[in-house]
Design an enzyme around this catalytic site. Structure first.
Site, PDB file in Angstrom:
ATOM      1  N   CYS A 258      62.847 105.468   2.713  1.00  0.00           N
ATOM      2  CA  CYS A 258      61.459 105.052   2.534  1.00  0.00           C
ATOM      3  C   CYS A 258      61.353 103.973   1.452  1.00  0.00           C
ATOM      4  CB  CYS A 258      60.580 106.267   2.233  1.00  0.00           C
ATOM      5  SG  CYS A 258      58.826 105.982   2.555  1.00  0.00           S
TER       6      CYS A 258
ATOM      7  N   HIS B  88      61.903 110.684   6.465  1.00  0.00           N
ATOM      8  CA  HIS B  88      62.080 111.773   5.501  1.00  0.00           C
ATOM      9  C   HIS B  88      62.480 113.045   6.240  1.00  0.00           C
ATOM     10  CE1 HIS B  88      60.455 109.818   1.918  1.00  0.00           C
ATOM     11  NE2 HIS B  88      59.451 109.367   2.642  1.00  0.00           N
TER      12      HIS B  88
END
Length: 481
Positions: A330, A427
């Site tokens: 991310c 994630h």
């Protein structure tokens, strides 16, 4: 339907764990139970089934209840972006970014959303167990409060106060809290419990009796330290262990100043063949690390500056020259590119920051936030990867032609030409046992039989049994109204 609220004498006293344990205990008694936290402050967030985000602790509590996480379980989420400002998420969606001083005037406007979410949950359950935030003793924040006594009184929910004996001064914690509460607030408190006791709990009999006599509150027990807590996803960065495990495969993760969704590391920490080092500010990246992970961040450009201030950019360059591997997740993925531009000033002052240059990609911050649960195919192994996306920004460039995964038919992430640097927006990818084993095998790890999700479920059952053994759970649940 009845509800019960667990408040604490301070932050990190174990409220989240207590609520998770009580939720599982109530479920095992045959009750339909749901968790609720009016206001949370955390950069560790979970994506919900209704397409929003809530604090990671409430997602774990939902798991303890045997239900999917929902935005009503945490209607107000504050995600710090700087020392003085935070993003405000209401019922799963970003409302605004505000400074701490300005939030005090915004808070009272949020009580309606908080109560709406709470009443919707109550309509779905036999019992709602509520977690407070921080401490009701922060009386300077009482005006307009939606997190502790302000909510308890507005919703007429009885309160049990938890004290943390491990940090010391638990007698003063509880008695002092009562002493400074408004009498009407103090009247909401139906009792207390002691958390995190090490040793023989009988040694605290006199202190326990003193608290009960001085406050007039009922005691619900002394809970010994729960050693398996580390097997459950943590929400607070204070819970980040510096080193986990002792295996030969060494994975270093940078403890960024605005680190987010660091529970990505939890499955790796439980692998017997892996050592996970959290590299703290001022420390060098270990020279013998097999892999360095740059995790998520709530402020990508701010944490790029922070990373460089620690000298980690120099360590990363040396690590790569030695043949080491680097993975960015991310915000960490965004940092690995050539540049991160924020022309609209979404995460801070508008501008552009040079990236680390390990991937041939560029990122532009956009106003839209991607919030979705995802299932992808890992390009290198062909295995399915389940996770979630929670990010702003669009990343493009030549290295995206070598994606990390294929997601809904499109390329996701990027890989360097030599294959040693990868980035992904996914994630939670290491919770998939087959993918995690293949990923670690590529690093040289021996096969493992760890089943992460099953281990979390077992730990929640163990936690519930722990509470049943040491607290008067029946009396606690009977308080609910």
């Amino acid at each position: 339907m009845p509800a019960l609220m667990i408040q604490g004498t301070g932050s990190n006293v174990g409220k989240s764990m207590l609520v998770a344990g009580l939720c599982r205990a109530a479920r095992l008694r045959g009750l339909t139970v749901l968790p609720f936290k009016p206001q949370n402050m955390s950069n560790n967030a979970a994506v919900t089934e209704d397409g929003g985000e809530i604090g990671r602790a409430q997602a774990l509590q939902a798991l303890a209840c045997g239900v999917a996480p929902h935005t009503d379980m945490n209607p107000v989420l504050l995600k710090p972006e700087s020392e003085v400002g935070a993003q405000v998420v209401v019922q799963g969606k970003r409302l605004t970014t505000t400074r701490a001083a300005e939030y005090a005037t915004l808070k009272p406007q949020l009580m309606g959303a908080v109560l709406d979410s709470f009443h919707r949950l109550k309509a779905r359950a036999d019992l709602v167990i509520v977690e407070g935030a921080g401490s009701p003793a922060e009386v300077n924040l009482r005006q307009g409060d939606i997190a502790n006594m302000g909510f308890a009184r507005a919703a007429d929910v009885p309160v049990v106060l938890a004290g943390d004996i491990d940090r010391g001064g638990v007698i003063a914690q509880i008695i002092g809290t009562q002493a400074i509460l408004d009498p009407a607030d103090a009247a909401m408190v139906q009792g207390f419990l002691i958390n995190k006791f090490r040793g023989d709990p009988r040694l605290f009999d006199d202190g326990y009796a003193f608290i009960a006599a001085r406050t007039g509150w009922r005691g619900f027990g002394v809970l010994p330290w729960f050693p398996d807590a580390a097997r459950l996803p943590a929400e607070d960065a204070l819970d980040l262990a510096r080193t986990s495990g002792g295996g030969p495969i060494r994975i270093a993760c940078l403890a960024l100043s605005r680190i987010a969704n660091f529970d990505d590391l939890d499955p790796l920490k439980q692998e017997a063949g892996v050592t996970v080092d959290m590299v703290l500010p001022g420390q060098p990246i270990p020279g013998d690390a097999t892999l360095v992970i740059i995790p998520g961040s709530k402020s990508t450009r701010g944490d790029l500056a922070f990373l460089r201030a620690q000298g980690w950019d120099i360590d990363l360059a040396a690590h790569r020259r030695r043949g080491g591997r680097i993975m960015g997740i991310c915000g960490g993925y965004q940092m690995l590119g050539r540049s991160v531009a924020d022309p609209m000033g979404i995460e801070g002052p508008a501008g552009e920051t040079p990236g680390l240059g390990f991937l041939d990609v560029d990122t532009v911050m956009t106003a839209d936030k991607r919030l979705t649960r995802s299932s992808a195919t890992h390009c290198a192994s062909g295995l399915q990867v389940s996770g979630y996306e929670i990010h702003i920004g669009r990343t493009d460039g030549p290295d995206c032609a070598r994606p990390f995964a294929l997601l809904e038919g499109r390329a996701e992430g990027a890989t360097s030409a030599d294959g040693r640097v990868t980035g992904s927006y996914l994630h939670g990818l290491f919770t998939d046992d087959a993918f995690r084993q293949a990923f670690l095998a590529d690093l040289g790890a021996a096969p493992s039989a760890l089943t992460y999700a099953a281990g979390v479920e077992t730990t929640l059952d163990t936690l519930a049994a722990h509470l049943e053994s040491h607290l008067d759970v029946a009396a606690l649940l009977a308080l609910a109204r």
